[in-house]
Design an enzyme around this catalytic site. Sequence first.
Site, PDB file in Angstrom:
ATOM      1  N   VAL A 134       0.462  -7.801   7.149  1.00  0.00           N
ATOM      2  CA  VAL A 134       0.115  -9.027   7.881  1.00  0.00           C
ATOM      3  C   VAL A 134       0.979 -10.229   7.476  1.00  0.00           C
ATOM      4  O   VAL A 134       0.859 -11.298   8.069  1.00  0.00           O
ATOM      5  CB  VAL A 134      -1.388  -9.397   7.756  1.00  0.00           C
ATOM      6  CG1 VAL A 134      -2.271  -8.344   8.413  1.00  0.00           C
ATOM      7  CG2 VAL A 134      -1.787  -9.663   6.331  1.00  0.00           C
TER       8      VAL A 134
ATOM      9  N   TYR B 121      -1.724   0.636  11.335  1.00  0.00           N
ATOM     10  CA  TYR B 121      -3.132   0.383  11.659  1.00  0.00           C
ATOM     11  C   TYR B 121      -3.525   1.131  12.940  1.00  0.00           C
ATOM     12  O   TYR B 121      -3.100   2.251  13.168  1.00  0.00           O
ATOM     13  CB  TYR B 121      -3.418  -1.125  11.812  1.00  0.00           C
ATOM     14  CG  TYR B 121      -2.833  -1.990  10.751  1.00  0.00           C
ATOM     15  CD1 TYR B 121      -3.103  -1.730   9.404  1.00  0.00           C
ATOM     16  CD2 TYR B 121      -2.013  -3.057  11.059  1.00  0.00           C
ATOM     17  CE1 TYR B 121      -2.575  -2.536   8.422  1.00  0.00           C
ATOM     18  CE2 TYR B 121      -1.490  -3.871  10.079  1.00  0.00           C
ATOM     19  CZ  TYR B 121      -1.767  -3.604   8.760  1.00  0.00           C
ATOM     20  OH  TYR B 121      -1.237  -4.388   7.795  1.00  0.00           O
TER      21      TYR B 121
ATOM     22  N   TYR C 262      -5.704  -5.850  -6.572  1.00  0.00           N
ATOM     23  CA  TYR C 262      -5.319  -5.660  -5.167  1.00  0.00           C
ATOM     24  C   TYR C 262      -4.711  -6.955  -4.590  1.00  0.00           C
ATOM     25  O   TYR C 262      -3.699  -6.915  -3.886  1.00  0.00           O
ATOM     26  CB  TYR C 262      -6.553  -5.219  -4.374  1.00  0.00           C
ATOM     27  CG  TYR C 262      -6.338  -5.100  -2.887  1.00  0.00           C
ATOM     28  CD1 TYR C 262      -5.778  -3.950  -2.335  1.00  0.00           C
ATOM     29  CD2 TYR C 262      -6.701  -6.137  -2.025  1.00  0.00           C
ATOM     30  CE1 TYR C 262      -5.577  -3.841  -0.969  1.00  0.00           C
ATOM     31  CE2 TYR C 262      -6.505  -6.035  -0.664  1.00  0.00           C
ATOM     32  CZ  TYR C 262      -5.952  -4.891  -0.144  1.00  0.00           C
ATOM     33  OH  TYR C 262      -5.757  -4.796   1.223  1.00  0.00           O
TER      34      TYR C 262
ATOM     35  N   LYS D  76       0.840  -1.215   0.000  1.00  0.00           N
ATOM     36  CA  LYS D  76       0.000   0.000   0.000  1.00  0.00           C
ATOM     37  C   LYS D  76       0.868   1.257   0.000  1.00  0.00           C
ATOM     38  O   LYS D  76       0.441   2.316  -0.456  1.00  0.00           O
ATOM     39  CB  LYS D  76      -0.927   0.008   1.222  1.00  0.00           C
ATOM     40  CG  LYS D  76      -1.948  -1.122   1.187  1.00  0.00           C
ATOM     41  CD  LYS D  76      -2.694  -1.238   2.498  1.00  0.00           C
ATOM     42  CE  LYS D  76      -3.697  -2.386   2.433  1.00  0.00           C
ATOM     43  NZ  LYS D  76      -4.318  -2.688   3.730  1.00  0.00           N
TER      44      LYS D  76
HETATM   45  N1  GLU Z   1      -4.096  -8.321   1.741  1.00  0.00           N
HETATM   46  C1  GLU Z   1      -4.397  -8.053   3.108  1.00  0.00           C
HETATM   47  C2  GLU Z   1      -5.858  -7.661   3.268  1.00  0.00           C
HETATM   48  O1  GLU Z   1      -6.392  -6.975   2.449  1.00  0.00           O
HETATM   49  C3  GLU Z   1      -3.506  -6.970   3.572  1.00  0.00           C
HETATM   50  C4  GLU Z   1      -3.721  -6.652   5.011  1.00  0.00           C
HETATM   51  C5  GLU Z   1      -2.504  -6.194   5.718  1.00  0.00           C
HETATM   52  O2  GLU Z   1      -1.369  -6.553   5.414  1.00  0.00           O
HETATM   53  O3  GLU Z   1      -2.716  -5.421   6.642  1.00  0.00           O
HETATM   54  O4  GLU Z   1      -6.483  -8.045   4.207  1.00  0.00           O
END
Ligand code: GLU
Length: 312
Positions: free
Chosen positions: A264, A246, A194, A72
């Site tokens: 994650v 987060y 995505y 991201k």
């Molecule tokens: N691909 C994961 C999702 O959309 C990424 C989440 C993450 O790394 O925080 O849930």
Amino acid sequence: MTAAPDGQLPLLLERIDRQARERFGLGRVADYIPALTDVDPRQFGLAVALVDGTCHAVGQADVPFSLQSITKLFTFVLAFRSEGDGLWRRVGREPSGAAFNSIVQLETESGIPRNPFINAGALVVTDILTSRYAHLDYALLGALRRLAGEPRLYWNARVALSERQTAWRNLALACFMKSHGNFDNDPELVLDNYCRQCATEMSCLQLARATRFLARGGRGDTGDPPVISADQTRRVNALMLTCGAYDGAGDFAYRIGLPVKTGVGGGIVAIVPGVASIAVWSPELDTRGNSVAGTWALEALARHTGWGHTGF
Ligand code: GLU
């Protein structure tokens, strides 16, 4: 800002590597994307790419891992570069204080996500880039390969498919934003892009190199034009500091005091402006989705080098 005294950084990294491994067993590997559980949880890698071009690494720093939300950061940079401040019409720049995949705020905030680093915000960014690139998956891969100086980077097709087959919540976020007029493309198409994006794999060494431009005012490793301007780089780093971890972003700023982006897959990238970019990886996560050993290692590194808490 102080840097680690000359010659002491390798010794410090070795000590952190040993002590970080004592944190094994304190977290859990993400399992809501089934293929992410394939990984051996007892791994730790750390790489520091200094702005002078040198790199220091310990542990499993050359083992590729799933970047997940760390991508991201790259999609945000691409969209910020092309849209400039127009981007802020589609997505905010405030910490969310909510889980990375929460839908609650979207309801009360008319489909405008809080920031580009939570899932809803990243989906909007991927929507913007899907309109701009005919084949976003390969365009992004090309950009990452150039930044990392590694032509063999790829996404893990098994992880991408596993996330795509279980992406109900992300689909709900995208459809909800579509209903508010904040989504241009077919949500299913954006989800395809995505999930491939999130499944991209890099090692700590590659990731530290790929993000070094954020420690160098937007200038990459080659003689190419800057990736983004120095002014945009400051703003990306500011957003990482306030929104990159987060709903743990406040705790990260308190404990580490550096711009970060977590994922994650267990990876974290941290920027020390003017000094270095750092990539750390260990798959076990805390309850907010941030790597347990990785967070501990960054805190130790920031404390022993004086790299964190700039300007305080
Ligand atoms: N691909 C994961 C999702 O959309 C990424 C989440 C993450 O790394 O925080 O849930």
